[in-house]
Design an enzyme around this catalytic site. Structure first.
Site, short mmCIF file in Angstrom:
data_model
loop_
_atom_site.label_atom_id
_atom_site.label_comp_id
_atom_site.label_asym_id
_atom_site.label_seq_id
_atom_site.Cartn_x
_atom_site.Cartn_y
_atom_site.Cartn_z
N GLY A 76 -42.73 -0.41 8.56
CA GLY A 76 -44.13 -0.48 8.91
C GLY A 76 -44.79 -1.32 7.83
O GLY A 76 -44.11 -1.93 7.00
N ASP A 98 -39.45 -7.58 13.65
CA ASP A 98 -40.74 -7.12 13.11
C ASP A 98 -41.52 -8.28 12.49
O ASP A 98 -42.67 -8.09 12.07
CB ASP A 98 -40.53 -6.01 12.08
CG ASP A 98 -39.63 -6.44 10.93
OD1 ASP A 98 -38.45 -6.71 11.19
OD2 ASP A 98 -40.11 -6.54 9.78
N GLY A 128 -45.48 -2.20 -3.38
CA GLY A 128 -46.62 -2.60 -2.59
C GLY A 128 -47.35 -3.82 -3.10
O GLY A 128 -48.45 -4.12 -2.64
#
Length: 450
Positions: free
Chosen positions: A91, A253, A127
């Site tokens: 995701g 993706d 991140g």
């Protein structure tokens, strides 16, 4: 707030999908925010070009909400095949969508991030985005836009003052947060997740959202959706080839259902028309090599068809999928003639020109950018590898009446040595001049091609 009242048309269409499609998240609290690149040309399309730098940083670096759009950042949920292995544990791991707006062409645009902090899908990642990765994405998106490839645009790059450890570049290295402007962030993997969950209602809702908001069509017809995606994806594959571009990671993706290229990691431009040229050092089997990109994108679109079987019969989906090959060939012919700078004539002779150009490039080893620069306007090179092309181009007219000054210089290219040199100037001297000069030269080439 100095937004352009004529151009700023905010939206929040993503919220109509419902909360099963995302997770609300917060941006990282960065030690600093130093604006390094702002794309006012792209910002003008959605009415943000009037923002002062401090306001730009507040909204595109600290992610204070823009007026009348999404109230908070959303990390999108999806699955995907990564190098043909299905992964249900992915995701948005270092990005989110934080705003939507309509552009001047009536397209719904998403403002999404890269490097904005951890999300529920970060797994073992931090991140973050390296500054070098952000610089490379600026160069990729600018070059692809100039070469007529449907692509996200790099809207903003802000250095964030953190030292990052990475295994593939000297560390610690500098950090950044990037904002991209994209025609949607719905991926083939978004549909795959719903098929994996067997959620028919959500699949119909997503199908309707993509048709309505991204294609401007009514209804929830999955076959119509697949047909539209097949056409856009075939065009993307063709324009990659004509641009000499290798994305490097064409996982399902990473394929946007609008056919817009995005998410640039190990990309490269091929120095010659070498089908086996790869961009990613970890692509040991050459799965996403230059010449295999149409196959890879077609395979990904087939995974969309497989996902849509949840709400549609197989036969019409297969019929739509079968159109990928012919539509790719048509789009490749159009893209090669565009780069050659000649006016199309008829499908048979146009295809003969495109095939002759491909064969000449493969046989000669001539650089892709050098060839298209020298041949622009229908001037085939001399020499035996180009005899077929010279014959095929007989009777073709240039598509431009005037001669842009660009064509009297040298071809603008984006090969790895120059990319590394641009980064070295930043890393060693904090010299951003070569980057801005390259962006200017790329845009001059784009204007000449247009």
């Amino acid at each position: 707030m100095p937004l352009d009242p004529q151009a700023y048309r905010p939206a929040a269409a993503l919220l109509t999908l419902g909360p099963d499609f995302w997770d609300p998240v917060r941006a990282a609290d960065f030690p600093e925010t130093r604006l390094r690149f702002r794309n006012d040309r792209a910002a003008a399309e959605i009415g943000l070009e009037r923002l002062a730098d401090a306001e730009w940083i507040a909204h595109l670096g600290r992610f204070q909400p823009l007026p009348d759009t999404l109230p908070e950042p959303l990390a999108l949920r999806y699955h995907g095949h990564q190098f043909r292995a299905y992964n249900p544990d992915i995701g948005d791991g270092r990005g989110f969508t934080f705003a939507q707006a309509w552009d001047g062409r009536g397209r719904l645009m998403d403002l999404g991030t890269k490097g904005s902090g951890r999300t529920p899908y970060s797994r073992f990642g931090d991140g973050r985005l390296t500054l070098k990765g952000g610089v490379r994405e600026i160069l990729a998106t600018e070059m692809l836009e100039a070469l007529g490839v449907p692509t996200s645009r790099t809207l903003s790059l802000i250095e964030t003052g953190e030292a990052l450890e990475r295994g593939d570049e000297p560390s610690p290295t500098r950090s950044a947060v990037l904002v991209r402007l994209s025609h949607g962030h719905i991926r083939i993997g978004t549909f795959q997740r719903l098929a994996w969950l067997r959620d028919e209602a959500a699949m119909r809702r997503l199908t309707g959202y993509v048709l309505r908001e991204l294609y401007g069509e009514p209804g929830e017809d999955p076959v119509r959706l697949l047909d539209l995606v097949v056409g856009r994806a075939a065009t993307l594959a063709a324009r990659y080839m004509a641009a000499g571009f290798v994305h490097g990671v064409l996982n399902s993706d990473n394929i946007n259902v609008t056919g817009e290229s995005f998410d640039y990691g190990p990309w490269r431009f091929a120095p010659s028309w070498d089908p086996g040229f790869t961009a990613a050092y970890f692509d040991h089997q050459g799965l996403y090599a230059f010449g295999r990109q149409p196959e890879a994108i077609g395979w990904d679109v087939a995974q969309l068809a497989a996902a849509l079987r949840l709400i549609a019969e197989s036969e019409p989906l297969v019929a739509a999928l079968d159109g990928f090959g012919p539509r790719f060939q048509t789009a490749l012919t159009e893209a090669i003639l565009w780069r050659l700078g000649v006016r199309p004539r008829d499908p048979a002779t146009d295809r003969a020109v495109a095939r002759a150009a491909e064969r000449g490039l493969r046989a000669s080893g001539l650089g892709v950018d050098r060839f298209f620069f020298d041949a622009f306007g229908g001037r085939a090179p001399d020499g035996e590898p180009w005899a077929e092309l010279r014959a095929a181009l007989a009777g073709y007219a240039p598509r431009q009446d005037g001669i842009d000054p660009y064509w009297s210089g040298e071809p603008c290219a984006m090969l790895i040595d120059e990319v590394e040199a641009i980064w070295s100037a930043i890393a060693e001297r904090d010299d951003w001049g070569p980057l801005h000069a390259k962006v200017a030269s790329v845009r001059a080439m784009g204007a000449a091609l247009a």
